[in-house]
Design a protein around this motif. Structure first.
Motif, short mmCIF file in Angstrom:
data_model
loop_
_atom_site.label_atom_id
_atom_site.label_comp_id
_atom_site.label_asym_id
_atom_site.label_seq_id
_atom_site.Cartn_x
_atom_site.Cartn_y
_atom_site.Cartn_z
N PHE A 133 0.81 -1.21 0.00
CA PHE A 133 0.00 0.00 0.00
C PHE A 133 0.85 1.27 0.00
CE2 PHE A 133 -2.81 -3.29 1.57
CZ PHE A 133 -3.96 -3.05 0.82
N VAL A 134 2.18 1.08 0.01
CA VAL A 134 3.06 2.24 -0.17
C VAL A 134 2.76 2.91 -1.51
CG1 VAL A 134 5.46 2.95 -0.46
CG2 VAL A 134 4.86 1.29 1.31
N VAL A 135 2.49 2.08 -2.51
CA VAL A 135 2.17 2.61 -3.84
C VAL A 135 0.90 3.45 -3.79
CG1 VAL A 135 1.66 2.00 -6.23
CG2 VAL A 135 3.32 0.65 -4.92
N LEU A 136 -0.09 3.01 -3.02
CA LEU A 136 -1.34 3.75 -2.90
C LEU A 136 -1.12 5.14 -2.31
CD1 LEU A 136 -4.47 3.98 -2.90
CD2 LEU A 136 -4.43 2.87 -0.66
N PHE A 137 -0.36 5.18 -1.21
CA PHE A 137 -0.11 6.48 -0.57
C PHE A 137 0.73 7.39 -1.47
CE2 PHE A 137 -0.55 3.68 3.29
CZ PHE A 137 -1.81 4.14 3.63
N GLN A 192 13.01 8.05 7.06
CA GLN A 192 11.61 8.45 7.16
C GLN A 192 11.49 9.92 7.59
OE1 GLN A 192 9.27 5.82 9.58
NE2 GLN A 192 7.53 7.21 9.71
N HIS A 193 12.26 10.32 8.59
CA HIS A 193 12.22 11.72 9.04
C HIS A 193 12.79 12.65 7.97
CE1 HIS A 193 10.75 10.51 12.83
NE2 HIS A 193 11.89 10.02 13.31
N THR A 194 13.86 12.22 7.30
CA THR A 194 14.47 13.05 6.26
C THR A 194 13.50 13.27 5.10
OG1 THR A 194 16.65 12.19 6.85
CG2 THR A 194 16.44 13.28 4.72
N VAL A 195 12.78 12.21 4.74
CA VAL A 195 11.78 12.34 3.67
C VAL A 195 10.70 13.33 4.08
CG1 VAL A 195 9.92 11.10 2.49
CG2 VAL A 195 12.19 10.08 2.64
N ALA A 196 10.27 13.29 5.34
CA ALA A 196 9.25 14.22 5.81
C ALA A 196 9.74 15.67 5.71
CB ALA A 196 8.86 13.88 7.25
N VAL A 197 11.00 15.90 6.11
CA VAL A 197 11.57 17.25 6.02
C VAL A 197 11.67 17.70 4.56
CG1 VAL A 197 13.64 18.63 6.44
CG2 VAL A 197 12.83 17.02 8.18
N SER A 217 3.09 10.88 3.85
CA SER A 217 4.47 10.41 3.70
C SER A 217 4.88 9.50 4.86
CB SER A 217 5.43 11.60 3.61
OG SER A 217 5.51 12.28 4.86
N SER A 218 4.39 9.84 6.06
CA SER A 218 4.68 8.98 7.22
C SER A 218 4.06 7.61 7.04
CB SER A 218 4.17 9.65 8.50
OG SER A 218 4.82 10.88 8.71
N ARG A 219 2.82 7.58 6.53
CA ARG A 219 2.16 6.30 6.29
C ARG A 219 2.84 5.52 5.16
NH1 ARG A 219 -2.58 4.88 8.70
NH2 ARG A 219 -1.88 2.92 7.77
N ALA A 220 3.40 6.22 4.20
CA ALA A 220 4.07 5.55 3.09
C ALA A 220 5.41 4.96 3.51
CB ALA A 220 4.26 6.53 1.93
N MET A 221 6.15 5.67 4.36
CA MET A 221 7.48 5.21 4.74
C MET A 221 7.45 4.21 5.90
SD MET A 221 9.64 6.47 2.65
CE MET A 221 11.10 5.98 3.54
N ALA A 222 6.39 4.22 6.71
CA ALA A 222 6.34 3.33 7.88
C ALA A 222 6.45 1.86 7.50
CB ALA A 222 5.06 3.60 8.68
#
Length: 722
Positions: A293-297, A400-405, A432-437
């Motif tokens: 579901f990463v693709v969905l987000f 994950q945090h770097t992607v959010a920033v 993005s948090s849901r995608a990277m988790a």
């Protein structure tokens, strides 16, 4: 033969000790022309009070090449095309249903206590006693050599086959996860609409509508998450019960020549299933199910703003490459950790099992050094494994945090350019948090995967070992044997042994004959007993019992006819009674036979003088008994089933002279009609036999009447094997 019995008795019958479910299974197997002994059907199965239970009926039926399926159905709705069926009655009773005549209100059944004769009973009476459950027992179809093989048949894997049995539960988990991930989109969209529409326009009515909607979604999300976790745990628990049962069954059924040399290392291998069990638990399943579901987000974020997807793609690729780079090191460290852990466990088991000898020989220092060296090496290796594993998890979290920033930075520039709203930026941040988790969780599972993979590989080796009972093989049924034993050119080489233990050994024992096996240490005397018990398979020649190759006997039934006293006595934690009747099987042992075995073995004085009698505790390994008492327990255990053949390996080596004389008198009287083989170095026991076989270097060097062989030995006329 059919008996009329219209008055069906619904009151509980008195306890007779009869295993009705087992008798019903034997009857159904006989109807389908699948011969099976009672011993073979229940050998190694977990019984309750010595009786078969519905929970293990399918495993017992498989021994007769049958399938059994427990169903819950009204009696009148049972399928006649699948008769005969086993009907489970109240109070643990059972009968075989042959026919239902609903029109006349009658049923044709077989009651176990009446043998194979069928009875016509009242359908109403049968219904009153019916528990609501029945078992369809059907024969498996057997392919023979004439059927062309379209493709190579793959046997069902002991692990993945059980996991596939729960595929319907995992399907529901997958569907639930899909809906949960769809619901996860609701919160970012809620926030985006509040910031973009509600706040600028002060639309409080819209706010409350959105709030009610998101609250309903959250409630459904909670319910689905709870149900998903319950389904995953249910599937894992079902698989766990079957897998642990199959592992233990394979261990107990393993052929002795396949038994590993180190008990401690072997137990460590079996205990490693815990890591496999943990890996198939809820955390793993949920993480793997969420990963697609990463693709969905990412797609939803792309709808908000295409540039916002770029940090997610870069972050996912970076985590994947780093985790891939760590794989070889994780695999190496996992295997090393498992090996040294097994070695350390072997040292512990060996030390504890021989603690008395360790103290007597003052070997504590040597064992302590071995333990500490293994522990130090294991500690270093485990630390390296944790470091590599934690680095993968930490890098994934950092990414994950770097992607959010990065998304916030890109989003700010897009807002300045007018390509994105503030609500869209917040929604993209949450998504993005849901995608990277799931990516971070999957990366963290890689170390656990290698540990579980190593454990599963070692367990595969265990499950691939040969077993005594060959699946699908039809064994002969010999409820009575006369004790005619024949060794025909028998040879044996133990695994990894440099020389043969037996070389072309041939002799015959007539029913009721008493024979002593004597010879030097390591001449093969005890090996002959183990071969007759089918503990080992001869590498050459054959062994016959009543002119039947013992490989045609079911091992459980074969050993039922042989009373064996080993040279090394092994008792189990429990009471004296439990140790004597340990191998009694489903038929049990009545008190008269038990007391007779106690008297014959010389345990009578101990039982009478102890306040607990037969229920006196013996301790682990018989530690609360003396050596002679342990030997007497082994003798009682060998005599209690009244076997046709007695194999006694140094039966009085730990007894005093008086106890030995009492045992000799008792054995003389007990073994009058039985074949008896005594392996001994004591000349005092030779008075029990009328024939002596002398062994040397795995060969028979002398065989004849007792007086002649003794005289030849005294004169030095018996040479050594060439």
């Amino acid at each position: 033969m059919t008996q009329e019995n219209d008055n069906f008795v619904t009151e509980p019958r008195q306890e007779t000790g009869l295993d009705e479910l087992l008798e019903c299974l034997v009857a159904v197997a006989s109807i389908h022309h699948h011969d099976a002994t009672r011993e073979a059907l229940i050998a190694g199965l977990p019984l309750e009070d010595g009786k078969l239970t519905p929970g293990v009926l399918g495993r017992a039926a498989a021994r007769a090449d049958l399938t059994a399926r427990i169903i819950r159905s009204p009696l009148s709705q049972l399928n006649p095309a699948l008769f005969p069926a086993i009907v489970l009655l109240e109070a643990g009773r059972a009968c075989v249903l042959l026919n239902l005549d609903i029109k006349n209100g009658q049923a044709e059944v077989i009651f176990p206590e009446l043998g194979e004769a069928s009875s016509i009973v009242s359908l109403a009476g049968l219904q009153d006693a019916y528990s609501g459950q029945a078992a369809y027992v059907r024969p498996k179809f057997r392919f023979d050599a004439r059927g062309p093989e379209v493709k190579k048949q793959r046997s069902r894997h002991w692990f993945w086959g059980v996991i596939r049995e729960n595929r319907k539960l995992y399907r529901d988990v997958l569907i639930g996860s899909a809906v949960i991930n769809l619901f996860a989109v609701a919160m970012p969209l809620f926030v985006m609409n509040v910031y973009d529409r509600v706040v600028p326009n002060a639309a409080t009515e819209t706010l409350w509508v959105l709030a009610v909607g998101i609250f309903i979604v959250l409630c459904f999300d909670l319910a689905l998450r709870l149900m998903r976790n319950a389904f995953v745990d249910l599937a894992a628990s079902r698989a766990d019960v079957k897998l642990t049962s199959s592992i233990m069954s394979r261990v107990l059924g393993m052929r002795m020549e396949a038994k590993p040399a180190s008990t401690g290392s072997f137990t460590a291998t079996l205990q490693s299933f815990e890591s496999v069990r943990a890996f198939i638990g809820s955390a793993t399943i949920v993480a793997l199910v969420d990963l697609p579901f990463v693709v969905l987000f990412a797609a939803i974020i792309a709808l908000i703003g295409v540039p916002l997807v770029i940090p997610i793609v870069i972050g996912a690729v970076f985590v994947f490459l780093y985790a891939l780079a760590a794989q070889s090191k994780l695999h190496e460290l996992s295997e090393t950790t498992w090996r040294i852990g097994a070695q350390r466990n072997a040292t512990l088991v060996e030390a504890v099992g021989n603690l008395e000898t360790v103290k007597a020989l003052r070997s504590e220092s040597r064992l302590q050094g071995m333990w500490e060296r293994a522990s130090a090496f294991l500690s270093r290796t485990s630390a390296q494994l944790r470091l590599v594993s934690s680095s993968v998890t930490s890098v994934a979290l950092w990414t994950q945090h770097t992607v959010a920033v990065a998304i916030i930075i890109v989003g700010v520039y897009m807002i300045i350019e007018g390509d994105l709203t503030q609500g869209g930026l917040i929604a993209a941040y949450l998504l993005s948090s849901r995608a990277m988790a799931p990516i971070s969780q999957a990366a963290g599972l890689m170390a656990q995967y290698h540990q579980s993979s190593t454990a599963l590989q070692s367990l595969n080796d265990v499950m691939d070992k040969p077993t005594e009972r060959i699946e699908g093989k039809a064994y002969i049924n010999r409820p009575v044997v006369h004790g005619d034993v024949k060794f025909d050119s028998v040879s044996l080489s133990y695994p990894e042994a440099e020389r043969s233990a037996l070389n072309d050994v041939s002799f015959r024992l007539k029913p009721g004959e008493k024979v002593a096996l004597i010879g030097r240490i390591g001449s093969g005397k005890s090996t002959l007993s183990k071969l007759l018990l089918a503990l080992y398979q001869p590498t050459g020649g054959a062994i016959f019992l009543d002119d039947v190759d013992i490989r045609q006997f079911d091992p459980m039934q074969l050993r039922r006819h042989i009373g064996y006293v080993p040279q090394d006595i092994a008792l189990f934690f429990g009471t004296l009674r439990e140790n004597i009747v340990a191998g009694a099987g489903s038929e049990g042992v009545d008190d008269e036979a038990l007391l007779e075995a106690v008297r014959l073995s010389g345990l009578e004085s101990l039982v009478k003088s102890h306040p607990h009698g037969l229920d006196l505790p013996v301790g682990e390994g018989g530690s609360m008994l003396s050596g002679g008492q342990r030997q007497s327990v082994a003798i009682a255990r060998a005599l209690v089933n009244n076997p046709s053949v007695l194999l006694l390996d140094e039966p009085t080596s730990a007894m005093d002279h008086a106890s030995e004389e009492v045992l000799k008198k008792n054995l003389t009287r007990f073994s009058q009609e039985k074949t008896m083989v005594i392996v001994t170095h004591r000349t005092s026991l030779l008075s029990l036999v009328d024939r002596i076989i002398v062994m040397d270097a795995g060969k028979v060097v002398a065989d004849g009447p007792r007086e002649q062989v003794v005289e030849a030995l005294r004169k030095g006329q018996v040479g050594r094997a060439s």
